[in-house]
Design an enzyme around this catalytic site. Structure first.
Site, PDB file in Angstrom:
ATOM      1  N   HIS A   1       0.615   5.044   1.467  1.00 33.11           N
ATOM      2  CA  HIS A   1      -0.190   5.829   2.405  1.00 33.11           C
ATOM      3  C   HIS A   1       0.364   7.253   2.456  1.00 33.11           C
ATOM      4  CE1 HIS A   1      -2.721   6.740   5.795  1.00 33.11           C
ATOM      5  NE2 HIS A   1      -1.676   7.290   6.368  1.00 33.11           N
TER       6      HIS A   1
ATOM      7  N   ASP B   1      -2.586   0.469   8.120  1.00 33.40           N
ATOM      8  CA  ASP B   1      -1.461   1.393   7.983  1.00 33.40           C
ATOM      9  C   ASP B   1      -0.365   1.128   9.010  1.00 33.40           C
ATOM     10  OD1 ASP B   1      -2.684   2.680   5.799  1.00 33.40           O
ATOM     11  OD2 ASP B   1      -3.808   3.992   7.132  1.00 33.40           O
TER      12      ASP B   1
ATOM     13  N   SER C   1       4.414   6.964   2.591  1.00 35.41           N
ATOM     14  CA  SER C   1       5.065   5.711   2.972  1.00 35.41           C
ATOM     15  C   SER C   1       4.510   4.573   2.126  1.00 35.41           C
ATOM     16  CB  SER C   1       4.776   5.370   4.442  1.00 35.41           C
ATOM     17  OG  SER C   1       5.075   6.444   5.309  1.00 35.41           O
TER      18      SER C   1
ATOM     19  N   ASN D   1       0.851  -1.195   0.000  1.00 34.06           N
ATOM     20  CA  ASN D   1       0.000   0.000   0.000  1.00 34.06           C
ATOM     21  C   ASN D   1       0.880   1.236   0.000  1.00 34.06           C
ATOM     22  OD1 ASN D   1      -2.370   1.656   0.336  1.00 34.06           O
ATOM     23  ND2 ASN D   1      -1.869   1.866   2.505  1.00 34.06           N
TER      24      ASN D   1
END
Ligand code: NHR
Ligand code: GAR
Length: 221
Positions: free
Chosen positions: A112, A148, A139, A110
Site C-alpha cells: 500500500h 489496509d 507499507s 498487499n
C-alpha cells in the site's frame, strides 16, 4: 527436489511491483516460482510483463459478474488451480470480500502506498501532500477484512520535497516499493514471519525499526 514455493500475483495496471518480483525471482534473490498473474483489467500492461517473463496470465473482468462475491469466487477458483503458498496483491484495485480474505487467511499480502495507518484507501500521494506531512512511504501488510488495516510487515519512508506533485512523490515511493515487496515476500516464504497481538514479528523478534523509525535504504555492500 522439492517444488519451489508458488506465488500468484494479482494486478490491475502497470505492474511495476510485479516486475520487481519477477526480477527478484530471476536473479535468485527470491527463491520462489511465480505460477500465474491474474488481472481484473483487460489489457493491463502488467499482464504483458508477465507474458514476456513466460508466466501464465488470466484476466477476470469484474464487470462480467453481477456481484463482488461472484467475482471473488471466480478469482479464487483461478488462483487455487495453481496451489500457491502465497497470494500477492500488487496494485490490485478491487476490495475483496470477507469470504476471499478468509480463504487465504495468513497468506495474502498487499503493498500500500502510504505509511499505514496513515492514508488507507485511494489517492494516497495527493492526500499526503495535502496533509503537509514531512514523510510519506509504503507499507507491506497482511490483508485482513479491514481494508489496509492488517498487520504491517515492513515500511519504507521517503521525504516529501517542497516542489513535489503527487506524481513525483509517487515515483519516489515506488522505488522503495520495489525494494521492500520482494524482501517481505522472501521473509514470508522462508517462514520468518509470525503475528502476535496484531504485530508482525521477524524471526520471533519485534524489529527495532518498527514503530516511529522506518526501514531505511539498504546498507552499501
Ligand atoms: N481487500 C480487503 N478485504 N482488505 C484489504 O486490506 C485490501 C483489499 C483489497 C485491496 C489494496 C488496497 C490498497 O493498497 C487492497 C487491500 C482498492 C481500494 C478501493 O477502494 C481500496 C484499497 C485497496 C485497493 N477500490 C475500489 C473498489 O470499489 C475500486 C477502485 C478502482 O477500481 O479504481 O473496490 O490501496
Ligand atoms: C503502487 O504504488 C501500489 O502501491 C499501489 O498502486 C501502484 C501500482 O503500481 N497500490 C494501490 O494503490 C492499491 N490500491 P504497479 O502496478 O506499477 O505495481
Amino acid at each position: 527436489m522439492a517444488a519451489r514455493a508458488g506465488i500468484v500475483v494479482l494486478i490491475s495496471g502497470r505492474g511495476s511491483n510485479l516486475q520487481a518480483i519477477i526480477d527478484a525471482v530471476n536473479s535468485g534473490r527470491l527463491p520462489a516460482e511465480i505460477r500465474a498473474v491474474i488481472g481484473n483489467e483487460p489489457g493491463a500492461p502488467g499482464l504483458a510483463r508477465a507474458r514476456t517473463a513466460g508466466i501464465p496470465t488470466h484476466t477476470i473482468d469484474h464487470r462480467d459478474f453481477a456481484t463482488r462475491e461472484q467475482f471473488d469466487q471466480a478469482l479464487m477458483r483461478s488462483i487455487d488451480a495453481y496451489h500457491p503458498r502465497v497470494v500477492v496483491l500488487a496494485g490490485f484495485m478491487r476490495i475483496l470480500s470477507n469470504a476471499f480474505i478468509d480463504h487465504y487467511a495468513g497468506r495474502l499480502l498487499n503493498i500500500h502506498p502510504s505509511l499505514l495507518p496513515a492514508f488507507p484507501g485511494l489517492n494516497t500521494h495527493a492526500r499526503a501532500l495535502q496533509s503537509g506531512a514531512s514523510h510519506h512511504g509504503a507499507s507491506v501488510h497482511f490483508v485482513t477484512h479491514e481494508v489496509d488495516g492488517g498487520p504491517v510487515i515492513i515500511q519504507a519512508a521517503v521525504p516529501v520535497l517542497p516542489d513535489d506533485a503527487p506524481e513525483t512523490l509517487a515515483e519516489r515511493v515506488l522505488m522503495e516499493e520495489h525494494r521492500i515487496y520482494p524482501k517481505a515476500i522472501g521473509w514470508f516464504l522462508a517462514g520468518r514471519l509470525s503475528v502476535e497481538n496484531g504485530r508482525v514479528l521477524l524471526d520471533g523478534q519485534q524489529r527495532p525499526e518498527q514503530g516511529l523509525q522506518r526501514d531505511g535504504p539498504e546498507p552499501l555492500p
